[in-house]
Structures are given as structure tokens and as C-alpha cells.
Scaffold this active site. Sequence first.
Site, PDB file in Angstrom:
ATOM      1  N   GLU A 110       0.795  -1.223   0.000  1.00 36.02           N
ATOM      2  CA  GLU A 110       0.000   0.000   0.000  1.00 36.02           C
ATOM      3  C   GLU A 110       0.833   1.281   0.000  1.00 36.02           C
ATOM      4  O   GLU A 110       0.401   2.305  -0.528  1.00 36.02           O
ATOM      5  CB  GLU A 110      -0.942   0.017   1.221  1.00 36.02           C
ATOM      6  CG  GLU A 110      -1.970  -1.095   1.249  1.00 36.02           C
ATOM      7  CD  GLU A 110      -3.050  -0.926   0.200  1.00 36.02           C
ATOM      8  OE1 GLU A 110      -3.362   0.224  -0.159  1.00 36.02           O
ATOM      9  OE2 GLU A 110      -3.582  -1.949  -0.272  1.00 36.02           O
TER      10      GLU A 110
ATOM     11  N   SER B  10     -41.577 -19.567 -19.614  1.00 36.03           N
ATOM     12  CA  SER B  10     -42.714 -18.813 -20.155  1.00 36.03           C
ATOM     13  C   SER B  10     -43.175 -17.673 -19.256  1.00 36.03           C
ATOM     14  O   SER B  10     -43.994 -16.851 -19.682  1.00 36.03           O
ATOM     15  CB  SER B  10     -43.887 -19.767 -20.394  1.00 36.03           C
ATOM     16  OG  SER B  10     -43.584 -20.670 -21.433  1.00 36.03           O
TER      17      SER B  10
END
Length: 748
Positions: free
Chosen positions: A109, A416
Site C-alpha cells: 500500500e 414462459s
Amino acid sequence: MSEKKKKKKKPYRGFWIFVRIQIFLMLLVLGGVGYYYVGGYAEQVQSLRAEAIQFVKATTADTFRNNETSLCYDTDGELISELIGEKDVYYSTFDEIPQTVYDIFVCTEDKKFYKHPGYDLKGILRAAWAALRNGEITQGGSTITQQLARMTYLSNERTWQRKAEEIFIAVELEKKFSKIQILEFYVNNVYFANGYYGIEAASQGYFGVSAKKLSLSQTAFLCAIPNSPTRYDPLVNFDATIERRNLILYQLFTDGYISAIDYEKALAEEITLTQDTRVKNNYVETYTYYCAIRALMAQDGFVFQTTFATDADREAYESSYEELYAEYQKKLYTEGYRIYTSIDLTAQNELQTILNEELDTYYTTTDENGIYELQGSAVCIDNKTGLVVAIVGGREQNLPGYTLNRAYQSFRQPGSAIKPLIVYTPWLERGYTPDTAVMDEPVLVDPENEESGYVSNVEGEYWGEITLREAVMWSKNTIAWKLFGDLTPEVGLQYLLNMHFSHISVEDYRLPTAIGGMTYGVSALEMASAYATIENDGYYRNPSCIVKITDAEGNLIYENDGSMEQIYGTNACRMMTSMMETVMTDGTGKGYGLENMTSAGKTGTTNSSKDVWMVGYTYYYTTAVWVGYDMPKAIENISEYACHKKIWHDFMVYMHEGLDEIRFQDYYLYTPSEETEEGTEGTSGEDASVEEAASTAEEPASAAEETAPAGAETTTDTTETTPVQEETAQATQEPSAAGEDTSAATAE
């Protein structure tokens, strides 16, 4: 002679070019300084610096230990859950934290942590250059001290003001605290996902041991999470966390923190999580937190998207989404919010019980992890408000680990059940009526290829001329296929996009979609909200369970305004409802309607019965039910057991106990010339032909006639894919093969 003169002139030419460049740069600097003062930036910067000084002046070591518990309530004010951050419980002093943890964060970092004054000038310039190129701040360039400043005092808003204040606070923190203290504060406050703050809480939560007992591989695995708590959440994206662990180990090795032997050993170590029993992830909680986070994001001005013009646009969106989502996810555990929801815990428990009992009766097989193989999900929406009152994401089991909420995180082929949304209601907008004559006849899968086969109906028969009502009642695939082709997939799918369906793929712009043959599919939540839109006369409301959010003192932070957007025409929706009433009385839903309450609905079954659906509504409630396997395969004897229909029926019976029957409003027909502000009735539509219907077309309420941009892409996530963990179902399912549902695509 001329050549010599030319040679003498060259040095002078270079000199004047240099002078001009210097003058230009001086003017540029002077212009920048002038703009800085004249534009008011100097005053803003001074104000931000003064605020930063005040922040840090009031800061003590205890500042980095404090958090407030957020509370979540159901519709009756009963407590659903407490969101407790664990900083206080597991705060560790510097010497109690393994040195490897510090090494990893510094290595990955902030390599210059021990040398800089709180900020890294090169990183800032790099971020500024990226901002100039992209028109916005897209890179952080943040040191560990800046990250501590942001997580303690600020938001993740990407503006120069926030960035400037972050730097000012970091500088003041470095003046007040030592590097050792800053590292201690950071490691205890950084977020490790799932409510864990600090390395000790994460170690206890994910591995069940103190951080001191972690192996190098386990430590690197945990330290992979804070870089993006959403993307690297180990309970959802385990493989991604492993990949970042490997990257961290490689950086440690190349920077000289570990030996080659240690690197190879850690790389080969298998990671096994032992989920802490303190973490609760039942279906109500996961959905409530998801809705609360998104509500706070919306309040912060975030605009949610499901379609993108390019891959770059999608990636930029996902990055912004992940960052802001993670920010508010953390705040749920620390800010003391009071979250008021529409969840009815009694109805929730009843829906869970009904789903459990129905599936337990016939299907009890479990996988190697003890999880039931056949699963189900269900969502119930209050039609008066559009809010979710109950949501079940699977069968109930007391097993450790993350609980996938299939109701909004899994996306499956709808069969459907999709037809009313993308075929029939759109055609009703365009002048068709329930009595419009249509032809049930053989239809080629590919009109240009006679060997492509024919679209099949479930009964394997073609009935010739029938009405549109009969086509819906018996779920005729041939009719839906032809009508969808005439409408075009671009127009039909636009209705779903307008209702924010999140997993529409570019591969879905084809005819099999008409009968549910989609690449990824839909969620039960999306289906419930879409059917509720039809019941609500075509007005869509974003599905959520959040009524309001306040702070601990009761100050309103967010309130659901119930805003609506018209997707379908009112006339078309009332006709669609009428046809789906027939489905429940005489069609594929016969026998599963309510005795003393009018209902409308549609069933859906995909190829080989891999997914089955029952979606329907009354005046009061809309409920969607899905049953299937996480890894799609045929469901044995589903037509006999009809679990999905029974779950829908039994729950809706419960929800309507003691309620008076209210019938749906009758549909009315009119031509555009007859329409008034109040709406007028036109012809009854009896025996209307296709041609007659087309001549009295209702103006579509949505922008459905606008086709999707060529080459447009849509998210196919993990959510929400949508980039966040809550929107990810890909880990438990595979996209359906293209064209799977073409010939005998849906059973009903």
C-alpha cells in the site's frame, strides 16, 4: 559560405526556443496562481486546512476505537438485527500484531511510509495527471496515513476538495502521532469485509484464531481483503482473494521481506475458512443490508446502471460502485443508523416455513457440504407500496458460512413466465386485445434454414386459429416466438431494461428469449417487481425494503419516496391481468388460485424442467417463486409435485386471510382520438382481428420502440455483473448454453 552561416544560426535558434518555452511556463504558472486566487480556490484550501487542523486537534487514541451499533427494524418496529462493529472488542496494540501484517501493508500500500510526511508527492502528481486525462479523479495515490484519515473523518467522494483535506489531515496526524501509532490505528481500523474491522477481528472471524497464530499464507490472505472488501470478500469471491494473496506473497518475496523457501511454502498452503458463529447471514438480513447500502448510495448521488456502451464504461462504473458500496457497508457497522424496513417478520417466517416444508417433502438430497441440492427462492411485494414484505433466498439450514440469497443474487432462465413482460403486454400496447386472433402453427427456429427444426408447444400440437387469451392460457410457444420476432428483441428487451433487470446479455437479443431462453436470466426479485408493475397499471417502483434511515439521534438521512416510472400503458396492463386471470382459472395455473380472492399469474418451466416458476398477484400482493438447482439440471417429477405452484398458493392463502376480495379493474379500450385526460372507454374489442387491433394501437408508455444501441453491453455480474458481492450469483451457477431453449424450449 552559406553553409557556414547556417551552422552559426543553429545555436541562436535553440536559445530562442528555450526562452520561449520558459516564458510559456512562467505564464502558465502565473495564470495558475492567478486562477487559484481569483477563482476562490485559495480560500477553499485555507478552509479545508483549518478544518483538518480542528479534526486532528480533537483526536486522541480513543478516536480510533469508537463505533456505534446500527439497528434494523421490521414493519412493526420489531428488531431484526444489530450491526455491531468489533473494533472495541478486538483492538490490538502495536506489539500484539505480527510484524508480517505491517510488512504486507507497507509493501503493498505504501512503500515510502517510513519516509514521507503523510503524503507521497509522486503519487499525488500521478493521480492529478490521471484526473486531467479522465476528467475526474480515478486514482487514489493515497498513503497509509491518508487512508487512515479518509476512513476516520471523510468519505470516498472523488473530488479535489476531499483529496486536499485528506492530505491536510494526514500531515497533521503525522505531526501528532508516531509512525508506529499510525500503523497501529490503521491495522485496527481497516475493513476486512463482513463487519470485521482490524486484523484481530478478521483473524477470529475467518480462521477462529488470534492473529498471532496465523501462518504467513493466512496473513497474506486476510491482508488481501482491504484493497477492495467487495471484490475480495472471501465468503463470496474466494478465488479472487487467493489470487491477490499470491500477488502479495510475490511482492513480499521480490522486496526481500521473505525468502524463496517461505514464498513457495506459503504459496502452496491451502486456505480453509472457519466461519465465526457470531456472523449471521440469513435472508432477511442480507437483503436488508443490501437495500440499505444502495439507499445510502442513492442518497449520496450515485446513479445505478445496468447497460454500458463500452467495456471501459462498465469497468469504470464497477470500480466506482465497489468503492462506494464498500464505504457504506462499513458505515452500517459504525455509524449507529436506525434502519426501518417493510419486512413483515411473521410473513417472512411463514414463507420460509412453507418453502422448507414443500421441498423437504420430496427432495432431501444434499451436496458434499451438507447443503440441499434442490433449492428455491421467493419474494412477496406489497402492491400498495411496491416494497418487499418477505424474501426467502433458499431452504433454511443451520450451516456455517456465507448464505447465498438466491432471491436477488441468483439469475435463472424464466421460461414462459417472461412472456407477459416482453411479448404480450407490449403487443397489447400496440392494439392487440385478449380476443385478437392468432395462428398456432409450425414455426421454424431459423426462418432462413428449413433444417433448423420447429418451435414446439408443450403438448406437441398446433391448434390453428386461437385467441391471444388462449395463447397465454396454454402458454403457446409458437405464438410468443412469432410475436417477439415481429416486435423485435430490441424492443421487447427494452421493457426489462427500463425496469432495471441487471443480467440482460447481448446474446439475449434473439428469438429464444421470447420463451425464456436467456443467457443468464432473471432473479425472483426482478420478476416480482415486474409483475407488480403490471398490477400497478404499468407503473414501476424500484423494489426495496427500506422505508427510511435515521441516525442514532433520529435525524432523517434517507426516506423512500415511492417514486414511480410508467413502463407499460394502463390499458395494456389491465388486459394482461385479465388474460392471466384465465391462466389461474382455466390454464396452466388452474387449481392453484385462491378460493375467495381473484388472482392473476403465469407459470414458467424451462427445457428439461431445470427451472420452474410461479409468478402472480392479487389486488394486495405479488409473489414470485422459483425452484431449481444451483447448478442447473432436470428436476425429477416436478410436473407431478408442482412444488413451485404449491408454495405460491399456500403462502398467498396465508397472506390473504381475513382480507376482503377486491377484483381487478376491468380493462377498457380506446383509440388515441377518443382518449381524454380522464381516459374514456372505446370498443369492447370483441372478435377483433390482428388488422383491426393494429389500427387502434395504444401509444406505448415506455420507450420500448427505442432499440438498444448497436453493440451495447449489459452487466452480467456478480451483483452490482453488478460488481458487488450481493449481486453475484455466478459462483453458484453457470450461464445457460446459448440456444438451449429453442426447439422444445419451455414446458409451459
